[in-house]
Design a protein around this motif. Structure first.
Motif, PDB file in Angstrom:
ATOM      1  N   PHE A  29       1.175  -1.298   0.389  1.00  0.00           N
ATOM      2  CA  PHE A  29      -0.321   0.012  -0.117  1.00  0.00           C
ATOM      3  C   PHE A  29       0.719   1.627   0.025  1.00  0.00           C
ATOM      4  O   PHE A  29       2.280   1.433  -0.181  1.00  0.00           O
ATOM      5  N   ALA A  30       0.447   1.834  -0.473  1.00  0.00           N
ATOM      6  CA  ALA A  30       1.257   3.478  -0.535  1.00  0.00           C
ATOM      7  C   ALA A  30       0.425   5.347   0.666  1.00  0.00           C
ATOM      8  O   ALA A  30      -0.733   4.576   0.732  1.00  0.00           O
ATOM      9  N   LEU A  31       0.979   5.689   1.238  1.00  0.00           N
ATOM     10  CA  LEU A  31       1.081   6.696   1.875  1.00  0.00           C
ATOM     11  C   LEU A  31       1.943   7.611   0.855  1.00  0.00           C
ATOM     12  O   LEU A  31       2.126   7.946   0.385  1.00  0.00           O
ATOM     13  N   LYS A  32       0.226   8.337   0.023  1.00  0.00           N
ATOM     14  CA  LYS A  32       0.947   9.761  -0.867  1.00  0.00           C
ATOM     15  C   LYS A  32       0.518  11.378  -0.374  1.00  0.00           C
ATOM     16  O   LYS A  32      -1.113  11.257   0.132  1.00  0.00           O
ATOM     17  N   SER A  33       1.440  12.630  -0.649  1.00  0.00           N
ATOM     18  CA  SER A  33       0.599  13.213  -0.226  1.00  0.00           C
ATOM     19  C   SER A  33      -0.047  13.968  -0.915  1.00  0.00           C
ATOM     20  O   SER A  33      -0.492  13.422  -1.950  1.00  0.00           O
ATOM     21  N   THR A  34      -1.608  14.457  -0.389  1.00  0.00           N
ATOM     22  CA  THR A  34      -2.355  15.406  -0.890  1.00  0.00           C
ATOM     23  C   THR A  34      -1.921  16.636  -1.600  1.00  0.00           C
ATOM     24  O   THR A  34      -2.125  17.152  -1.615  1.00  0.00           O
ATOM     25  N   LEU A  35      -0.470  17.301  -0.363  1.00  0.00           N
ATOM     26  CA  LEU A  35      -0.141  18.164  -2.015  1.00  0.00           C
ATOM     27  C   LEU A  35       0.679  17.969  -2.320  1.00  0.00           C
ATOM     28  O   LEU A  35       1.129  16.844  -2.661  1.00  0.00           O
ATOM     29  N   PRO A  36       1.129  18.696  -3.640  1.00  0.00           N
ATOM     30  CA  PRO A  36       1.692  18.541  -4.465  1.00  0.00           C
ATOM     31  C   PRO A  36       3.159  18.441  -4.685  1.00  0.00           C
ATOM     32  O   PRO A  36       3.313  18.802  -3.469  1.00  0.00           O
ATOM     33  N   GLN A  37       3.032  17.792  -4.702  1.00  0.00           N
ATOM     34  CA  GLN A  37       4.825  17.131  -5.310  1.00  0.00           C
ATOM     35  C   GLN A  37       5.851  18.500  -5.057  1.00  0.00           C
ATOM     36  O   GLN A  37       6.660  17.780  -4.895  1.00  0.00           O
ATOM     37  N   VAL A  38       5.420  19.022  -5.859  1.00  0.00           N
ATOM     38  CA  VAL A  38       6.882  20.181  -5.632  1.00  0.00           C
ATOM     39  C   VAL A  38       6.830  20.532  -4.627  1.00  0.00           C
ATOM     40  O   VAL A  38       7.423  21.441  -3.910  1.00  0.00           O
ATOM     41  N   HIS A  39       6.459  20.515  -2.929  1.00  0.00           N
ATOM     42  CA  HIS A  39       6.191  20.752  -1.691  1.00  0.00           C
ATOM     43  C   HIS A  39       7.467  20.030  -1.647  1.00  0.00           C
ATOM     44  O   HIS A  39       8.004  20.033  -0.201  1.00  0.00           O
ATOM     45  N   TYR A  40       8.401  19.319  -2.055  1.00  0.00           N
ATOM     46  CA  TYR A  40       8.917  18.366  -1.633  1.00  0.00           C
ATOM     47  C   TYR A  40      10.380  18.590  -1.927  1.00  0.00           C
ATOM     48  O   TYR A  40      10.328  18.764  -3.521  1.00  0.00           O
ATOM     49  N   GLU A  41      10.991  19.102  -1.901  1.00  0.00           N
ATOM     50  CA  GLU A  41      12.590  19.026  -1.808  1.00  0.00           C
ATOM     51  C   GLU A  41      13.231  17.194  -2.536  1.00  0.00           C
ATOM     52  O   GLU A  41      13.826  17.534  -3.490  1.00  0.00           O
ATOM     53  N   ASP A  42      12.546  16.919  -1.932  1.00  0.00           N
ATOM     54  CA  ASP A  42      13.181  15.207  -2.083  1.00  0.00           C
ATOM     55  C   ASP A  42      11.724  13.810  -1.869  1.00  0.00           C
ATOM     56  O   ASP A  42      10.421  14.244  -1.687  1.00  0.00           O
TER      57      ASP A  42
END
Length: 94
Positions: A34-47
């Motif tokens: 299973f996956a835990l995926k952010s509800t924020l856009p990917q650009v919010h993450y440096e990594d």
């Protein structure tokens, strides 16, 4: 057993079932993922690895247990956030 680690904040992550085909493609160490995926856009993450976390279990029932626990915890946190916001607004207006 490894020491527990915090991998994400459930207020900003949703749980998703991963298909058996995708589990094989990901080369997961166990058959049920299973996956835990952010509800924020990917650009919010440096990594970009912080945007989505894949986890795998030995059995389907273990995976389902984890998904149910994640959903229940997320709902509880959202309800708590709503209550705190309402309390703050109420005290501000009084």
């Amino acid at each position: 057993m490894k020491d527990p680690q915090v991998i994400c904040n459930l207020l900003s992550f949703d749980g998703f079932y991963v298909t058996s085909e995708a589990t094989a493609t990901l080369k997961a160490p166990r058959p049920f993922a299973f996956a835990l995926k952010s509800t924020l856009p990917q650009v919010h993450y440096e990594d970009s690895a912080e945007y989505c976390h894949y986890l795998a279990t030995k059995t389907e029932s273990d995976r389902d247990y984890w998904m149910q626990a994640i959903i229940e915890a997320r709902v509880s946190l959202q309800n708590l956030k709503i209550r705190i916001t309402q309390d703050l607004l109420s005290s501000y207006h009084n």
